[in-house]
Design an enzyme around this catalytic site. Sequence first.
Site, mmCIF file in Angstrom:
data_model
loop_
_atom_site.group_PDB
_atom_site.id
_atom_site.type_symbol
_atom_site.label_atom_id
_atom_site.label_comp_id
_atom_site.label_asym_id
_atom_site.label_seq_id
_atom_site.Cartn_x
_atom_site.Cartn_y
_atom_site.Cartn_z
ATOM 1 N N ASP A 129 0.835 -1.206 0.000
ATOM 2 C CA ASP A 129 0.000 0.000 0.000
ATOM 3 C C ASP A 129 0.871 1.260 0.000
ATOM 4 O O ASP A 129 1.981 1.253 0.540
ATOM 5 C CB ASP A 129 -0.916 -0.028 1.231
ATOM 6 C CG ASP A 129 -2.081 0.934 1.086
ATOM 7 O OD1 ASP A 129 -2.380 1.367 -0.050
ATOM 8 O OD2 ASP A 129 -2.694 1.256 2.116
ATOM 9 N N ASN A 171 -10.939 -2.771 -5.187
ATOM 10 C CA ASN A 171 -10.218 -1.738 -5.936
ATOM 11 C C ASN A 171 -10.900 -1.372 -7.257
ATOM 12 O O ASN A 171 -10.573 -0.345 -7.859
ATOM 13 C CB ASN A 171 -8.753 -2.134 -6.160
ATOM 14 C CG ASN A 171 -7.892 -2.029 -4.924
ATOM 15 O OD1 ASN A 171 -6.952 -2.795 -4.734
ATOM 16 N ND2 ASN A 171 -8.163 -1.066 -4.048
#
Length: 247
Positions: free
Chosen positions: A27, A75
Amino acid sequence: MRVQAASSKNSVPRDPKVPVHVAIIMDGNGRWAEKRGLPRIAGHKVGVDCIQGVLEALSAKGVMFVTLYAFSTENWNRPATEVQGILEILYDALQHQTQTLHDNNVRIVHIGKVDRLSSQLMEAVTHAQELTKDNTGITLNVAFDYGGRDEILEAVRRIIHDGVSIEEVDEDLFNSYLFTAHSPDPDLIIRTGGEMRISNFLLWQSAYSEYYHTSTLWPDLDAAELEQVLEAFGNRERRFGGIKPGA
Ligand code: IPE
Ligand code: IPE
Ligand code: MG
């Protein structure tokens, strides 16, 4: 179809201070780019370029399985241009990095949903898996369109589809229906980017994983910090619900 689950039985004794399986929530790509005044997609590009170095560092330490969270089932909620950009970057990476990974004896396995990926991308994924399936070095699980809840539901559907009896359903059987059936549970889950959440990653498999988070953004994670992470893992005391040995 049922896949034989990975087992630690009959394996060579290992140093318990070295994780067999490291899973990473990569991330922070977007913020890495934004900090530099670049479009977010530039962060994803650099993020993919960092993978090779991290794999080499982990492999040198004796890690045998690496699972990388590259794109979650959630996502898809991002702007279409970003999603499209990430899909293209993955396709490019498969085109350009598969041979090098193969030369390094890496076995590539995709974990996640396949029905929402383009046929062109699926062909590249299938090619990478086929080419590397007999490799005996590190196993690289690429979690793409992966969600832990989706994986569990899919396992349940397939168990029912196969007509498995109630008596047969136990943890080993359930494991054998997961996308990760070929891998042991992760010993260590690393999250870069500062957030302290699991974001739908390996929900079943992480039951006793050691968790490490760092505020370092994924493209900035270097070998020196990885070394620290592995050292911290080596100092953890894993009890699996028991008590300290000798206590
Ligand atoms: C992680 O980086 C990669 C993906 C989720 C595809 P992010 O894109 O989430 O980066 P941040 O969290 O916005 O910085
Ligand atoms: C987790 O990152 C997913 C990946 C790294 C692929 P996200 O950026 O999607 O997680 P949230 O939305 O902050 O929980
Ligand atoms: Mg993020």
